[in-house]
Write a protein that holds these residues in place. Sequence first.
Motif, PDB file in Angstrom:
ATOM      1  N   ALA A   9       0.832  -1.206   0.000  1.00  0.00           N
ATOM      2  CA  ALA A   9       0.000   0.000   0.000  1.00  0.00           C
ATOM      3  C   ALA A   9       0.862   1.250   0.000  1.00  0.00           C
ATOM      4  CB  ALA A   9      -0.924  -0.007   1.216  1.00  0.00           C
ATOM      5  N   MET A  47      -9.243  -0.890   1.562  1.00  0.00           N
ATOM      6  CA  MET A  47      -8.275  -1.955   1.805  1.00  0.00           C
ATOM      7  C   MET A  47      -7.047  -1.870   0.911  1.00  0.00           C
ATOM      8  SD  MET A  47     -10.961  -5.087   2.355  1.00  0.00           S
ATOM      9  CE  MET A  47      -9.853  -6.065   3.350  1.00  0.00           C
ATOM     10  N   SER A  63      -6.819   5.831   4.331  1.00  0.00           N
ATOM     11  CA  SER A  63      -6.717   6.070   5.769  1.00  0.00           C
ATOM     12  C   SER A  63      -5.422   6.819   6.050  1.00  0.00           C
ATOM     13  CB  SER A  63      -6.751   4.746   6.546  1.00  0.00           C
ATOM     14  OG  SER A  63      -5.607   3.965   6.249  1.00  0.00           O
ATOM     15  N   LYS A 102      -2.758   6.130   7.798  1.00  0.00           N
ATOM     16  CA  LYS A 102      -1.523   5.337   7.830  1.00  0.00           C
ATOM     17  C   LYS A 102      -0.516   5.884   8.854  1.00  0.00           C
ATOM     18  CE  LYS A 102      -2.475   2.520   4.281  1.00  0.00           C
ATOM     19  NZ  LYS A 102      -3.758   3.059   3.843  1.00  0.00           N
ATOM     20  N   ASN A 136      -5.639 -10.934   2.200  1.00  0.00           N
ATOM     21  CA  ASN A 136      -5.209 -10.114   3.329  1.00  0.00           C
ATOM     22  C   ASN A 136      -3.998 -10.701   4.029  1.00  0.00           C
ATOM     23  OD1 ASN A 136      -7.027  -7.676   3.994  1.00  0.00           O
ATOM     24  ND2 ASN A 136      -8.507  -9.261   3.454  1.00  0.00           N
ATOM     25  N   SER A 182      -4.927  -3.693   6.152  1.00  0.00           N
ATOM     26  CA  SER A 182      -5.927  -2.681   6.496  1.00  0.00           C
ATOM     27  C   SER A 182      -6.651  -3.050   7.794  1.00  0.00           C
ATOM     28  CB  SER A 182      -6.963  -2.556   5.369  1.00  0.00           C
ATOM     29  OG  SER A 182      -7.768  -3.729   5.312  1.00  0.00           O
ATOM     30  N   ASN A 183      -7.249  -2.046   8.418  1.00  0.00           N
ATOM     31  CA  ASN A 183      -8.026  -2.286   9.630  1.00  0.00           C
ATOM     32  C   ASN A 183      -9.175  -3.259   9.364  1.00  0.00           C
ATOM     33  OD1 ASN A 183      -9.022  -1.687  12.375  1.00  0.00           O
ATOM     34  ND2 ASN A 183     -10.677  -0.651  11.301  1.00  0.00           N
TER      35      ASN A 183
END
Length: 383
Positions: free
Chosen positions: A204, A238, A244, A246, A339, A350-351
């Motif tokens: 990411a 995601m 987000s 980060k 994931n 990702s969360n």
Amino acid sequence: MKKAIVWFKTDLRLHDNETLVQAVAQQFEVIPVYCIDPKHYSTTAYGFAKTGSFRAQFILDSLKNLDKNLRDIGSGLTVVTGAPEVEIAAIAKKFDVQKVFAKKEVATEERQTQDLVENALWKIKCTLETYSTSTLYHATDLPFSLKDIPDVFTAFRKKIEKETTVRKTFEKPTSLHWPAIEPLLLPTIEQLGLAPLALDNRAAMIFEGGESAALKRLNYYLFETKALSNYKETRNGMIGERYSSKLSAWLSVGCLSPREVYAAIKKYEEQFGANESTYWLVFELLWRDYFRFMMKKHGRSLFLKNGIKTMDLATGQHNAQKFNAWMHGQTGNDFIDANMMELKLTGFMSNRGRQNVASYLCNDLKLDWRYGAAYFEQQLIDY
């Protein structure tokens, strides 16, 4: 002048760092020290390293940047390797140090180390002075006692938002006084007993350790891109680097202060307006505080199989075959596997991904959650 050690741990920054501020305010010559504790690179009872290659490299980068920033104000970082109770006391004795300033710990293993250091210092007539440096809200400002901290987040959040305010950040020192500190000497990843990194190009983003990179990311996410204004809508994304903030990796080792993030959000709201999204990043910082205060309240119970509420978890004996399939992204569930492969190859997930793979481990595979937590501890760059 009197001499003091500022013992850096998971507060690898100059801004909003009360340990530094207090040492300077009390008119000490300051020796900045970081101790690489071999225990942090050992293997746990679950068979995983406590610190894997991704986080280790991030920490090394952060130490390098901390040294640079210290040298910019006339100092530098002394890095030693060994048990802190031995190494910190040895430096204190060598330079006739009167006081050691450090971040206050609350978790069991960290408290044990802190106590060992304090006892070793006491023997050479040196004191340890600790300060809370890692939460948004200060522990002494909470509107409830330790034993009465609500176990439900919503109750915790509402009472804090109504009755407590966030303290102002501390300014970073403009100069530190200490005779020449030796050039920084850091171990390599291999010397820490870890494999060198081979980062997947699908990551990411590249997480560069250090306070300078942390402040750059904060400025980028808020003021350069204004991505904060859409955070609530995008936060469950995601893939990519802008859905987000980060900021978690820098927050985890203290390259970034949560109060600095809060102050930046308030400044952003003044310039560009407040909305649900700008509030929501503060909301997430509150979640972070909540878990830290839960640790303060419940201690090691959080790490027991049945947790703090002695739940009857429907888990059987550990099944290595099922667990390995989960760990290596080979369960046959494409979503879970994607994931888990991201975590394995990049040190990040990702969360939303984390919640799903954890649920799958516990509720679908019915395996002991602590093995998953131990793997996360090894792999996650922001653990």
